[in-house]
Design an enzyme around this catalytic site. Structure first.
Site, PDB file in Angstrom:
ATOM      1  N   ASP A 401      -7.525 -26.842   4.592  1.00  0.00           N
ATOM      2  CA  ASP A 401      -8.437 -26.181   3.670  1.00  0.00           C
ATOM      3  C   ASP A 401      -9.833 -26.797   3.790  1.00  0.00           C
ATOM      4  O   ASP A 401      -9.982 -28.027   3.852  1.00  0.00           O
ATOM      5  CB  ASP A 401      -7.901 -26.341   2.243  1.00  0.00           C
ATOM      6  CG  ASP A 401      -8.785 -25.700   1.207  1.00  0.00           C
ATOM      7  OD1 ASP A 401      -8.923 -24.466   1.238  1.00  0.00           O
ATOM      8  OD2 ASP A 401      -9.353 -26.438   0.377  1.00  0.00           O
ATOM      9  N   GLU A 430     -10.204 -24.115   8.185  1.00  0.00           N
ATOM     10  CA  GLU A 430     -11.398 -23.365   7.786  1.00  0.00           C
ATOM     11  C   GLU A 430     -12.636 -24.164   8.186  1.00  0.00           C
ATOM     12  O   GLU A 430     -12.959 -25.161   7.556  1.00  0.00           O
ATOM     13  CB  GLU A 430     -11.412 -23.158   6.273  1.00  0.00           C
ATOM     14  CG  GLU A 430     -10.322 -22.247   5.750  1.00  0.00           C
ATOM     15  CD  GLU A 430     -10.418 -22.085   4.246  1.00  0.00           C
ATOM     16  OE1 GLU A 430     -10.428 -20.944   3.774  1.00  0.00           O
ATOM     17  OE2 GLU A 430     -10.483 -23.107   3.544  1.00  0.00           O
TER      18      GLU A 430
END
Length: 710
Positions: A401, A430
């Site tokens: 994340d 990400e």
């Protein structure tokens, strides 16, 4: 927290640097001494700054204070104060002097003795606290090398709750062990556990040859089973996921296996804030990390039992493996829920988090803190944690994340450590560029993807080009009927590596491109279509939805599908449903039954991808050797996979994407006997229908696949 009254403040900001803050009424000459027991050293004032609330003296000292030892500072009026640990903890010298390489942090358990080790170099004292109901016993910890504190608890401590106390700058802090393997209800205490009691046999899954062989399906544990028609008894639990594997109804894990995906990506399973584990009726995605190595208790059948969460999560993962599927964990090492109350901040204040040039905590994550992954012990914790989940829970991948908050050196260190143990583990993240003090050239962002060749990244250019901006509800992308540059579509279908070696490509290989149009964040694609394509009929919206999903599945790279995407998942227009009720977030299995033909279409496309290696090219050179884009009518894209006979049953495959509202006459690359695998409505993997010639009439808003025999 106890507030210490001091006549003035003194901070150790470097090995030989002390900063002194004197009250504004101070009129002395600024003569200061550093003291330790009977020893003392004169300090030299190198800078004096008059400020609104105090006078700041920057001093150098001939003696480098040793952390963990009490020092005092005395002025010429014989007024003294304790020397507090300051900005020294954020220096490279600190990292060099005090970093620790051992693999024994946390609790090492045996029936005879449990050994606790914690890294707290700035502490002057430490204790291990063992809880017995409401009573506790403190065991003094002994300081060892590199800022390690150690305590030995004799006897069998299985199931005992514990915390760690450290004294820093004269104040005691009580913290849960960051390395705790399980925790008590709602994470109040760490719990000593015997992992031998949690062993679960987990069958191995056939390894994939390349990242591009993966088809990822993102789902939340609770979402998967909460719906009344899920057919599951233990709704919202680890056991509920297992249960679906043993029933004949086509929901849950059984459904996912039959869909044809290869990996289930699970939203965070580490212990997180947002749900009362005693009465887990609330909902949360899990991006509020509390304890990184302990499973979340709200998904366990008995959250008060520290073993329940471990055993059941292991059993769930094993049951997924039994279905031939793999597990990717969504991990959140970029921030903690609350910095001030986190174990990291209590044990080594100011070290684990980034600070800006003014000494204030940075907030690139948007939640109040950024983990300083570039520091050695932060990096070590992240690597240790990843390897723990890999070895203990037998997972098959990790999704990072907000990976752009981390540094690429750390990500490459993770990759090397993980792939040394298991070269088949899938790593993705990400790579968003967020406003954190880390220099651009060090960030693990999309722009630095080539520095991390074995880590895949979410391709937001693919997402926003195909469906339209995720942040502007009315924006329409290529599949939604919006205008789009033909070259950009072609570039995205190559896995964003480009057709020429000199292209300014985003990725070095298609195995780095995670292609998606929908995930847990932002509006679902179905909800966005209702905003961006209001004038379309429902059937037209469904065709656009299928076209976008088909582009995800068939493009070079790694396809990523959000749970329920294949049956038009809706969250009633809510874009950020992280704590919305179950009726918003749950997978609506009744909706699955109502859209069987569309699910069959997606399932068929997945089967085609898995059967034909031409859709799964693993390096840029192969893409440039086998992919081309013949001329096509305006708006239409012809995606040609050619000269593939050496590794495919066909010599050539053509995919035609038509987002226009008109029937299109498409000239094929050659006159031949073409076999139809998909005709915009159905998929026939056996290609029983044939087309003779070099012209194909393509229906509006559709996806066709044709293939030529060898």
């Amino acid at each position: 927290m106890l507030k210490i009254e001091r006549a003035f403040e003194a901070y150790l900001d470097g090995n030989n640097q002390v900063t002194i803050l004197m009250p504004t009424m101070y009129k002395g000459p600024g003569h200061f001494k550093l003291q330790c027991g009977a020893q003392e050293w004169d300090m030299t004032v190198t800078n004096r700054i008059q400020m609104s609330e105090f006078i700041k003296y920057e001093c150098s000292t001939p003696h480098a204070p040793i952390l963990g030892v009490m020092y005092t500072v005395r002025n010429e009026q014989n007024v003294t104060t304790d020397l507090q640990v300051g900005a020294i903890i954020r220096t490279s010298e600190f990292d060099t002097l005090y970093s620790y390489d051992g693999n024994d942090l946390g609790i090492t358990y045996s029936k005879q003795v449990s050994v606790c080790k914690v890294w707290a170099p700035t502490a002057t004292a430490a204790k291990l606290r063992l809880y017995e109901q409401s009573e506790y016993t403190d065991i003094p910890m002994k300081r060892e090398e590199n800022g390690i504190w150690k305590a030995i608890a004799e006897g069998d401590q299985d199931g005992v709750r514990y915390t760690i106390l450290v004294c820093i700058n004269l104040v005691w802090h009580e913290a849960v062990d960051p390395y705790a393997k399980s925790v008590s209800l709602n994470g109040e205490h760490g719990v000593i556990v015997d992992l031998e009691q949690t062993k679960v046999g987990s069958p191995s899954v056939v390894p994939l040859q390349s990242y591009t062989d993966a088809i990822i399906y993102e789902v939340h544990v609770r979402d998967l089973t909460m719906h009344p028609k899920s057919g599951v008894m233990h709704k919202g639990k680890y056991m509920g996921v297992m249960e679906t594997a043993t029933h004949h109804q086509d929901t849950g894990l059984t459904y996912l296996r039959n869909l044809g995906i290869t990996h289930i990506e699970l939203l965070p399973l580490h212990d997180f804030y947002g749900i009362d584990e005693a009465t887990p009726t609330a909902y949360n995605w899990g991006y509020n990390p509390l304890h990184f190595n302990a499973p979340e208790g709200s998904y366990a059948s008995n959250p008060g039992d520290p073993y329940s969460r471990i055993r059941e999560l292991k059993q769930m993962i094993a049951s997924i493996h039994e279905q031939g599927l793999r597990v990717i964990l969504d991990v959140v090492y970029n921030h903690v829920y609350v910095r001030e109350t986190s174990s990291f901040e209590k044990l080594v204040p100011g070290y684990y988090f980034r600070h800006d040039q003014n000494g204030m905590p940075s907030n690139g994550t948007g939640v109040g803190n950024d983990m300083a992954s570039e520091r050695r012990m932060v990096r070590k914790f992240i690597i240790d944690s990843v390897l723990y989940w890999l070895s203990e829970y037998k997972v098959d991948g990790f999704r990072f994340d907000l990976m752009g908050i981390l540094d690429w050196d750390t990500m490459n260190a993770i990759e090397q450590a993980v792939h040394t143990i298991n070269p088949n583990v899938l790593l993705l993240g990400e790579g968003w560029d967020l406003n954190t003090p880390l220099p651009q050239e060090q960030k693990a962002t999309l722009r630095n993807a080539r520095r991390m060749p074995n880590i895949a990244q979410f391709n937001d250019v693919f997402r926003d080009t195909i469906k339209g901006s995720a942040f502007h509800s009315t924006d329409r992308g290529y599949a939604f009927g919006g205008s789009c540059n033909r070259e950009i579509i072609q570039y995205l279908l190559t896995g964003s590596v480009g057709l020429k070696a000199g292209d300014n490509a985003l990725f070095a290989s298609p195995s780095q491109s995670v292609n998606y149009v929908e995930c847990h964040d932002n509006a679902t694609m179905w909800d966005k279509l209702w905003a961006s394509n209001k004038n379309d009929t429902e059937e037209v919206r469904k065709r656009r939805h299928m076209l976008a999903t088909g582009m995800v599945i068939l493009a070079q790279g790694i396809p990523f599908i959000h749970a329920g995407q294949e049956f038009f998942r809706t969250k009633q227009g809510i874009e950020n449903s992280y704590n919305a009720p179950d009726y918003i977030n749950q997978l609506d299995w009744a909706r699955k039954d109502a859209h069987a033909k569309y699910i069959a279409f997606v399932k068929g496309l997945i089967a085609i991808r898995r059967r034909h290696a031409a859709f799964r090219l693993s390096d840029a050179e192969a893409v440039r050797r086998h992919v081309s884009f013949p001329a096509a009518p305006d708006g239409v894209t012809v995606y040609q996979l050619y000269d593939i006979g050496s590794f495919d049953q066909w010599s050539e495959i053509c995919v035609i994407f038509n987002p226009t509202e008109m029937e299109q006459q498409v000239r094929l690359p050659s006159v031949a006997d073409w076999h139809i695998l998909a005709d915009g409505e159905t998929v026939d993997i056996t290609a029983s229908s044939a087309l003779i010639g070099n012209t194909l009439c393509v229906s509006p808003i559709s996806l066709w696949i044709i293939a030529k025999s060898k």
